[in-house]
Design an enzyme around this catalytic site. Sequence first.
Site, PDB file in Angstrom:
ATOM      1  N   TYR A   1       1.678  -4.535 -11.789  1.00  0.00           N
ATOM      2  CA  TYR A   1       2.887  -5.696 -11.044  1.00  0.00           C
ATOM      3  C   TYR A   1       3.303  -6.525 -12.626  1.00  0.00           C
ATOM      4  O   TYR A   1       4.220  -6.653 -12.968  1.00  0.00           O
ATOM      5  CB  TYR A   1       1.861  -6.487 -10.803  1.00  0.00           C
ATOM      6  CG  TYR A   1       1.431  -6.530  -9.003  1.00  0.00           C
ATOM      7  CD1 TYR A   1       2.431  -6.153  -8.186  1.00  0.00           C
ATOM      8  CD2 TYR A   1       0.170  -5.816  -8.489  1.00  0.00           C
ATOM      9  CE1 TYR A   1       1.752  -5.459  -6.946  1.00  0.00           C
ATOM     10  CE2 TYR A   1       0.098  -5.722  -6.927  1.00  0.00           C
ATOM     11  CZ  TYR A   1       1.010  -6.066  -6.729  1.00  0.00           C
ATOM     12  OH  TYR A   1       0.745  -5.135  -5.452  1.00  0.00           O
TER      13      TYR A   1
ATOM     14  N   ASN B   1      -9.124  -4.901  -9.785  1.00  0.00           N
ATOM     15  CA  ASN B   1      -7.501  -3.420  -9.132  1.00  0.00           C
ATOM     16  C   ASN B   1      -7.105  -3.515  -9.960  1.00  0.00           C
ATOM     17  O   ASN B   1      -6.079  -4.310 -10.503  1.00  0.00           O
ATOM     18  CB  ASN B   1      -7.451  -4.458  -7.920  1.00  0.00           C
ATOM     19  CG  ASN B   1      -6.034  -2.533  -7.293  1.00  0.00           C
ATOM     20  OD1 ASN B   1      -5.860  -1.513  -8.571  1.00  0.00           O
ATOM     21  ND2 ASN B   1      -5.444  -3.405  -6.357  1.00  0.00           N
TER      22      ASN B   1
ATOM     23  N   GLY C   1       6.282   2.084  -5.186  1.00  0.00           N
ATOM     24  CA  GLY C   1       5.631   1.226  -4.910  1.00  0.00           C
ATOM     25  C   GLY C   1       7.053  -0.241  -5.805  1.00  0.00           C
ATOM     26  O   GLY C   1       7.099  -1.154  -4.944  1.00  0.00           O
TER      27      GLY C   1
ATOM     28  N   GLY D   1       6.643   5.816  -7.893  1.00  0.00           N
ATOM     29  CA  GLY D   1       7.473   5.460  -8.240  1.00  0.00           C
ATOM     30  C   GLY D   1       8.586   4.083  -6.446  1.00  0.00           C
ATOM     31  O   GLY D   1       9.021   3.294  -6.579  1.00  0.00           O
TER      32      GLY D   1
ATOM     33  N   TYR E   1       1.110  -0.980   0.108  1.00  0.00           N
ATOM     34  CA  TYR E   1      -0.322  -0.195   0.062  1.00  0.00           C
ATOM     35  C   TYR E   1       0.761   0.887  -0.304  1.00  0.00           C
ATOM     36  O   TYR E   1       1.880   1.529   0.589  1.00  0.00           O
ATOM     37  CB  TYR E   1      -1.010   0.237   1.445  1.00  0.00           C
ATOM     38  CG  TYR E   1      -2.101   1.226   1.422  1.00  0.00           C
ATOM     39  CD1 TYR E   1      -2.817   1.082  -0.096  1.00  0.00           C
ATOM     40  CD2 TYR E   1      -1.599   2.210   1.916  1.00  0.00           C
ATOM     41  CE1 TYR E   1      -3.742   2.306   0.622  1.00  0.00           C
ATOM     42  CE2 TYR E   1      -2.617   3.353   2.111  1.00  0.00           C
ATOM     43  CZ  TYR E   1      -3.517   3.453   1.342  1.00  0.00           C
ATOM     44  OH  TYR E   1      -4.811   4.321   1.344  1.00  0.00           O
TER      45      TYR E   1
END
Length: 162
Positions: A134, A127, A100, A98, A89
């Site tokens: 990802y 999501n 994450g 950037g 999160y």
Amino acid sequence: MTMLEIRKAVESDIASLLPLMRKLAEFEKYSSDFAITEKVLREQGFRRSPPDFYCLIAEEASILVGFLVYYLVPFTYRAKPNLVIKELYISDRHRSRGIGRQLMKAVAREAQQAGCGVIKWWVARWNQRGMEFYKRLGATIDSEWHEFQLSEIAFRDLAASE
């Protein structure tokens, strides 16, 4: 611009970590079932050896702006542990910067150091933004496996059955 620091969480981070965890629970639509407290975090993450979970945090100007919770599954068919990401999160104001990616890079280093064979996690079907993020990191969706689960009521019923 202040410098972003990615580091392992320590017990003194709990008071700042818990509100972000609540925000994630709201985002993922399970806030009514959210049972994590400071005591739970302290006991399960910092007082047990080994801990039930590990946590990486993103901190900027002494403010917690994101976190990643993971755990290890030591016994797998690969004869190497799996690293399982449970939560990732980033607070709203700090997204698309950037952070994450930096947390994922840090957890990849943790997996490498632990000798893992794979990193796994789940993403809600709705999501889309998360799935796109990802995929940009090189992750793929495992179409061969479906997640099954027994609720607490269901597994208690099963345990009590003849």
